[in-house]
Design a protein around this motif. Structure first.
Motif, PDB file in Angstrom:
ATOM      1  N   SER A   4       0.806  -1.218   0.000  1.00 50.75           N
ATOM      2  CA  SER A   4       0.000   0.000   0.000  1.00 50.75           C
ATOM      3  C   SER A   4       0.839   1.269   0.000  1.00 50.75           C
ATOM      4  N   LYS A   5       1.088   1.836   1.154  1.00 47.71           N
ATOM      5  CA  LYS A   5       1.721   3.145   1.262  1.00 47.71           C
ATOM      6  C   LYS A   5       3.232   3.058   1.101  1.00 47.71           C
ATOM      7  N   ILE A   6       3.797   4.120   0.520  1.00 48.36           N
ATOM      8  CA  ILE A   6       5.245   4.224   0.335  1.00 48.36           C
ATOM      9  C   ILE A   6       5.720   5.455   1.102  1.00 48.36           C
ATOM     10  N   PHE A   7       6.822   5.290   1.829  1.00 48.55           N
ATOM     11  CA  PHE A   7       7.343   6.345   2.690  1.00 48.55           C
ATOM     12  C   PHE A   7       8.794   6.662   2.372  1.00 48.55           C
ATOM     13  N   LYS A   8       9.206   7.860   2.746  1.00 45.94           N
ATOM     14  CA  LYS A   8      10.610   8.234   2.703  1.00 45.94           C
ATOM     15  C   LYS A   8      11.258   7.662   3.957  1.00 45.94           C
ATOM     16  N   VAL A   9      12.435   7.068   3.789  1.00 44.31           N
ATOM     17  CA  VAL A   9      13.194   6.538   4.921  1.00 44.31           C
ATOM     18  C   VAL A   9      13.998   7.684   5.531  1.00 44.31           C
ATOM     19  N   LYS A  10      13.987   7.796   6.853  1.00 42.41           N
ATOM     20  CA  LYS A  10      14.730   8.859   7.534  1.00 42.41           C
ATOM     21  C   LYS A  10      16.209   8.777   7.187  1.00 42.41           C
ATOM     22  N   ASP A  11      16.784   9.934   6.923  1.00 42.73           N
ATOM     23  CA  ASP A  11      18.214  10.086   6.665  1.00 42.73           C
ATOM     24  C   ASP A  11      18.703   9.302   5.443  1.00 42.73           C
ATOM     25  N   VAL A  12      17.803   8.928   4.549  1.00 41.82           N
ATOM     26  CA  VAL A  12      18.179   8.224   3.320  1.00 41.82           C
ATOM     27  C   VAL A  12      17.495   8.927   2.155  1.00 41.82           C
ATOM     28  N   SER A  13      18.238   9.181   1.112  1.00 40.77           N
ATOM     29  CA  SER A  13      17.667   9.838  -0.059  1.00 40.77           C
ATOM     30  C   SER A  13      16.737   8.884  -0.799  1.00 40.77           C
ATOM     31  N   VAL A  14      15.677   9.430  -1.385  1.00 42.30           N
ATOM     32  CA  VAL A  14      14.723   8.635  -2.151  1.00 42.30           C
ATOM     33  C   VAL A  14      15.420   8.019  -3.367  1.00 42.30           C
ATOM     34  N   GLU A  15      16.513   8.600  -3.798  1.00 43.90           N
ATOM     35  CA  GLU A  15      17.286   8.040  -4.908  1.00 43.90           C
ATOM     36  C   GLU A  15      18.026   6.765  -4.501  1.00 43.90           C
ATOM     37  N   LYS A  16      18.048   6.446  -3.203  1.00 46.41           N
ATOM     38  CA  LYS A  16      18.732   5.235  -2.716  1.00 46.41           C
ATOM     39  C   LYS A  16      17.765   4.184  -2.201  1.00 46.41           C
ATOM     40  N   ALA A  17      16.728   4.616  -1.482  1.00 46.58           N
ATOM     41  CA  ALA A  17      15.809   3.644  -0.872  1.00 46.58           C
ATOM     42  C   ALA A  17      14.489   4.303  -0.510  1.00 46.58           C
ATOM     43  N   ILE A  18      13.469   3.463  -0.379  1.00 46.86           N
ATOM     44  CA  ILE A  18      12.147   3.873   0.099  1.00 46.86           C
ATOM     45  C   ILE A  18      11.675   2.794   1.065  1.00 46.86           C
ATOM     46  N   ALA A  19      10.580   3.058   1.733  1.00 44.13           N
ATOM     47  CA  ALA A  19       9.941   2.040   2.571  1.00 44.13           C
ATOM     48  C   ALA A  19       8.542   1.824   2.016  1.00 44.13           C
ATOM     49  N   ILE A  20       8.093   0.570   2.023  1.00 38.63           N
ATOM     50  CA  ILE A  20       6.749   0.261   1.545  1.00 38.63           C
ATOM     51  C   ILE A  20       6.038  -0.594   2.578  1.00 38.63           C
ATOM     52  N   GLN A  21       4.776  -0.289   2.791  1.00 41.10           N
ATOM     53  CA  GLN A  21       3.965  -1.051   3.737  1.00 41.10           C
ATOM     54  C   GLN A  21       3.372  -2.258   3.009  1.00 41.10           C
ATOM     55  N   VAL A  22       3.712  -3.451   3.488  1.00 42.93           N
ATOM     56  CA  VAL A  22       3.196  -4.703   2.934  1.00 42.93           C
ATOM     57  C   VAL A  22       2.780  -5.581   4.105  1.00 42.93           C
ATOM     58  N   ASN A  23       1.561  -6.085   4.063  1.00 38.27           N
ATOM     59  CA  ASN A  23       1.055  -6.943   5.144  1.00 38.27           C
ATOM     60  C   ASN A  23       1.235  -6.300   6.513  1.00 38.27           C
ATOM     61  N   ASP A  24       0.963  -5.011   6.604  1.00 40.68           N
ATOM     62  CA  ASP A  24       1.024  -4.246   7.857  1.00 40.68           C
ATOM     63  C   ASP A  24       2.424  -4.106   8.439  1.00 40.68           C
ATOM     64  N   LYS A  25       3.462  -4.321   7.628  1.00 37.30           N
ATOM     65  CA  LYS A  25       4.841  -4.079   8.057  1.00 37.30           C
ATOM     66  C   LYS A  25       5.488  -3.120   7.066  1.00 37.30           C
ATOM     67  N   LEU A  26       6.493  -2.397   7.536  1.00 40.16           N
ATOM     68  CA  LEU A  26       7.232  -1.472   6.680  1.00 40.16           C
ATOM     69  C   LEU A  26       8.549  -2.128   6.271  1.00 40.16           C
ATOM     70  N   TYR A  27       8.721  -2.335   4.976  1.00 42.74           N
ATOM     71  CA  TYR A  27       9.938  -2.949   4.452  1.00 42.74           C
ATOM     72  C   TYR A  27      10.731  -1.911   3.678  1.00 42.74           C
ATOM     73  N   ILE A  28      12.049  -2.031   3.741  1.00 44.08           N
ATOM     74  CA  ILE A  28      12.897  -1.149   2.957  1.00 44.08           C
ATOM     75  C   ILE A  28      13.052  -1.739   1.566  1.00 44.08           C
ATOM     76  N   ALA A  29      13.079  -0.871   0.578  1.00 39.98           N
ATOM     77  CA  ALA A  29      13.314  -1.265  -0.811  1.00 39.98           C
ATOM     78  C   ALA A  29      14.433  -0.381  -1.326  1.00 39.98           C
ATOM     79  N   ASN A  30      15.473  -1.022  -1.830  1.00 43.35           N
ATOM     80  CA  ASN A  30      16.650  -0.302  -2.321  1.00 43.35           C
ATOM     81  C   ASN A  30      16.569  -0.114  -3.827  1.00 43.35           C
ATOM     82  N   ILE A  31      17.162   0.980  -4.290  1.00 42.82           N
ATOM     83  CA  ILE A  31      17.175   1.258  -5.727  1.00 42.82           C
ATOM     84  C   ILE A  31      17.893   0.118  -6.457  1.00 42.82           C
ATOM     85  N   GLU A  32      17.357  -0.266  -7.590  1.00 42.43           N
ATOM     86  CA  GLU A  32      17.979  -1.314  -8.394  1.00 42.43           C
ATOM     87  C   GLU A  32      19.175  -0.712  -9.119  1.00 42.43           C
ATOM     88  N   GLU A  33      20.305  -1.369  -9.007  1.00 41.76           N
ATOM     89  CA  GLU A  33      21.515  -0.848  -9.655  1.00 41.76           C
ATOM     90  C   GLU A  33      21.977  -1.756 -10.751  1.00 41.76           C
TER      91      GLU A  33
END
Length: 120
Positions: free
Chosen positions: A91-120
């Protein structure tokens, strides 16, 4: 002041306040980016011309900032049974504290927040 002038001034102030509140409420409502979530392994999140790969790292609500997007389109490429699906309800996507959106985001899946890193 005459009664007509007072009523006119009240109307102008009321219309001005309504106009300002409409402008301010509109500023916050449509700033979220739509993302596409693909249930591959690892899952992929495509948002704003970037692709992120979901990790199994769970974040707390203190580790994220404001919501920046939402999973608007979910591609179910891999078939899972209902009780085995690790990617139910992205569902929701969030900015991770102290991390640029160009590097990672957080996404809510199954009521937990997971980090997702930029694909390189």
């Amino acid at each position: 002041m005459q009664k007509k002038e007072v009523n006119r001034l009240k109307k102008i102030i009321t219309i001005g306040l309504i106009f300002i509140s409409i402008i301010l409420s509109g500023c916050n409502s449509n700033n979220l980016s739509d993302a596409e979530f693909a249930n591959l392994t690892p899952a992929e999140i495509r948002m704003d011309n970037s692709t992120y790969l979901l990790t199994d790292e769970v974040l707390t609500t203190d580790e994220v900032e404001e919501q920046i997007g939402k999973a608007a389109k979910i591609q179910e490429i891999v078939s899972y049974s209902e009780d085995q699906n690790p990617y139910k309800n992205p569902s929701k996507i969030f900015k991770v504290k102290d991390v640029s959106v160009e590097k990672a985001i957080a996404i809510q899946v199954n009521d937990k927040l997971y980090i997702a890193n930029i694909e390189e």
